[in-house]
Design a protein around this motif. Structure first.
Motif, mmCIF file in Angstrom:
data_model
loop_
_atom_site.group_PDB
_atom_site.id
_atom_site.type_symbol
_atom_site.label_atom_id
_atom_site.label_comp_id
_atom_site.label_asym_id
_atom_site.label_seq_id
_atom_site.Cartn_x
_atom_site.Cartn_y
_atom_site.Cartn_z
ATOM 1 N N ALA A 38 0.831 -1.202 0.000
ATOM 2 C CA ALA A 38 0.000 0.000 0.000
ATOM 3 C C ALA A 38 0.866 1.254 0.000
ATOM 4 N N LEU A 39 1.932 1.229 0.798
ATOM 5 C CA LEU A 39 2.817 2.390 0.869
ATOM 6 C C LEU A 39 3.489 2.637 -0.482
ATOM 7 N N GLU A 40 3.944 1.582 -1.130
ATOM 8 C CA GLU A 40 4.575 1.731 -2.434
ATOM 9 C C GLU A 40 3.566 2.184 -3.483
ATOM 10 N N SER A 41 2.360 1.621 -3.436
ATOM 11 C CA SER A 41 1.341 1.960 -4.430
ATOM 12 C C SER A 41 0.867 3.397 -4.284
ATOM 13 N N GLN A 42 0.684 3.838 -3.037
ATOM 14 C CA GLN A 42 0.202 5.202 -2.800
ATOM 15 C C GLN A 42 1.133 6.258 -3.372
ATOM 16 N N HIS A 43 2.429 5.949 -3.391
ATOM 17 C CA HIS A 43 3.396 6.967 -3.795
ATOM 18 C C HIS A 43 4.142 6.603 -5.080
ATOM 19 N N GLY A 44 3.754 5.493 -5.687
ATOM 20 C CA GLY A 44 4.351 5.116 -6.963
ATOM 21 C C GLY A 44 5.838 4.877 -6.913
ATOM 22 N N VAL A 45 6.294 4.228 -5.840
ATOM 23 C CA VAL A 45 7.719 3.977 -5.679
ATOM 24 C C VAL A 45 7.941 2.506 -5.325
ATOM 25 N N ARG A 46 9.178 2.076 -5.420
ATOM 26 C CA ARG A 46 9.560 0.751 -4.929
ATOM 27 C C ARG A 46 10.531 0.953 -3.767
ATOM 28 N N LEU A 47 10.143 0.463 -2.611
ATOM 29 C CA LEU A 47 10.962 0.614 -1.414
ATOM 30 C C LEU A 47 11.908 -0.561 -1.199
ATOM 31 N N PHE A 48 11.539 -1.726 -1.698
ATOM 32 C CA PHE A 48 12.345 -2.930 -1.506
ATOM 33 C C PHE A 48 12.540 -3.653 -2.838
ATOM 34 N N ASN A 49 13.675 -4.296 -2.949
ATOM 35 C CA ASN A 49 13.909 -5.238 -4.036
ATOM 36 C C ASN A 49 13.722 -6.648 -3.499
ATOM 37 N N ARG A 50 12.971 -7.473 -4.213
ATOM 38 C CA ARG A 50 12.762 -8.858 -3.809
ATOM 39 C C ARG A 50 13.858 -9.711 -4.453
ATOM 40 N N GLY A 61 14.186 3.242 -0.804
ATOM 41 C CA GLY A 61 14.025 2.812 0.579
ATOM 42 C C GLY A 61 15.138 3.317 1.469
ATOM 43 N N HIS A 62 16.384 3.297 0.965
ATOM 44 C CA HIS A 62 17.510 3.810 1.732
ATOM 45 C C HIS A 62 17.327 5.290 2.056
ATOM 46 N N ARG A 63 16.835 6.055 1.088
ATOM 47 C CA ARG A 63 16.625 7.482 1.324
ATOM 48 C C ARG A 63 15.472 7.726 2.284
ATOM 49 N N PHE A 64 14.470 6.859 2.220
ATOM 50 C CA PHE A 64 13.262 7.060 3.016
ATOM 51 C C PHE A 64 13.442 6.619 4.467
ATOM 52 N N LEU A 65 14.327 5.658 4.737
ATOM 53 C CA LEU A 65 14.441 5.065 6.065
ATOM 54 C C LEU A 65 14.728 6.087 7.167
ATOM 55 N N PRO A 66 15.735 6.958 7.046
ATOM 56 C CA PRO A 66 15.972 7.915 8.140
ATOM 57 C C PRO A 66 14.810 8.872 8.355
ATOM 58 N N GLU A 67 14.089 9.220 7.273
ATOM 59 C CA GLU A 67 12.926 10.105 7.426
ATOM 60 C C GLU A 67 11.802 9.390 8.174
ATOM 61 N N ALA A 68 11.595 8.113 7.849
ATOM 62 C CA ALA A 68 10.556 7.347 8.534
ATOM 63 C C ALA A 68 10.870 7.219 10.015
ATOM 64 N N LYS A 69 12.138 6.949 10.334
ATOM 65 C CA LYS A 69 12.530 6.848 11.744
ATOM 66 C C LYS A 69 12.325 8.173 12.465
ATOM 67 N N ALA A 70 12.636 9.266 11.779
ATOM 68 C CA ALA A 70 12.475 10.583 12.406
ATOM 69 C C ALA A 70 11.008 10.871 12.719
ATOM 70 N N VAL A 71 10.124 10.500 11.800
ATOM 71 C CA VAL A 71 8.689 10.706 12.041
ATOM 72 C C VAL A 71 8.226 9.885 13.237
#
Length: 302
Positions: A38-50, A61-71
């Protein structure tokens, strides 16, 4: 996006595994997968590689991780403010504890804390001293409880109790030879020890240094990841160890182990907290409960 989605994303990123992250959060694997999709679909991004059965953070995902932790950190701080304003001792507390403390010292104290503050939800993770220190520094734990030394100067330490390490061997173990100086010949022993980073390993290394023996000269027979495994190996006659009295008290009473008469220094059980994170009322209440200090509830910084 929601805070729950962010929590799931951070957990999956830290574990590199959907099922393990779901187990840590107490949700189903399908719920965790759905939140990430849902998170990937809502923002049209891929956070993880399978990658096969595993997953790894994509560049986004690497760029988003510190921001998510900060929130999530800000959300925790905001909740703490509301708790303080309402003067309600409630919320959730995450505790990271080293094995000796988590298994033998902490459970009864948390049970009595829960009786006094039933609105506080407690969770405990177990690791060695170095892992506990890392969890507190990274914000994955509100408190750490350790018996070993910590390295970071941005952590506060408060002694909550003291421990008595002992040198023990199996009941059938032969007598330990002495050196010409009248000390135990610890080079002649086969040692069973914990992994590096544990307070129990640290106690043995300190003892060796005090005896003038470099730890590298000890006969290390086994390195094991838990106190219980060490105790059982010693009971089986595999060698000697230095370990907390709490771990071996029953075995000594039953006669499967015997203590070697040697003077070992006591060590502190210590609570560690981050200097730069504001404490909630629940955190102050737990500190007061574990340290036995009523004034700790008035000011956790004391």
């Amino acid at each position: 996006m929601t805070l729950d989605q962010l929590r799931i994303f951070v957990a999956v990123a830290e574990h590199g595994h959907m099922t393990k992250a779901a187990e840590r959060l107490g949700i189903s694997q399908s719920a965790a997968s759905a939140a990430i999709r849902a998170l990937e679909s809502q923002h049209g991004v891929r956070l993880f590689n399978r990658v096969g059965r595993n997953i790894e953070l994509a560049q986004t995902g690497h760029r988003f991780l510190p921001e998510a932790k900060a929130v999530l950190d800000r959300a925790t701080a905001a909740r703490g403010v509301l708790e303080d304003v309402s003067q309600t001792v409630a919320g959730s507390l995450s505790i990271a504890a080293s094995q000796t403390i988590a298994s033998y010292w902490l459970p009864r104290r948390l049970a009595s804390f829960h009786e006094a503050y039933p609105a506080v939800k407690l969770s405990v993770t177990i690791g060695n001293t170095r892992q506990v220190e890392t969890n507190v520094l990274d914000g994955r734990a509100d408190f750490g409880l350790v018996e070993g030394r910590t390295e970071s100067d941005i952590l506060r330490r408060a002694t909550v109790d003291e421990d008595h390490p002992m040198l023990v061997v199996a009941r059938s173990h032969p007598e330990i030879p002495m050196t010409r100086a009248g000390n135990l010949d610890i080079r002649a022993l086969r040692w069973i020890i914990r992994e590096g980073g544990s307070g129990t390993r640290e106690a043995l290394e300190d003892f060796a240094h005090n005896q003038g023996v470099p730890p590298a000269e000890l006969q290390i027979f086994l390195v094991l990841p838990s106190n219980e495994a060490v105790r059982q190996a010693v009971e089986a006659g595999a060698g000697a160890t230095i370990i907390s009295e709490l771990v071996v008290a029953r075995s000594l009473a039953e006669g499967s182990l015997r203590a070697v008469p040697v003077e070992l220094p006591k060590r502190d059980f210590a609570m560690i907290t981050h200097r730069d994170r504001q404490a909630s009322l629940a955190q102050m209440a737990l500190k007061a409960h574990l340290t036995g200090r009523a004034d700790a509830l008035a000011n956790i910084d004391n």
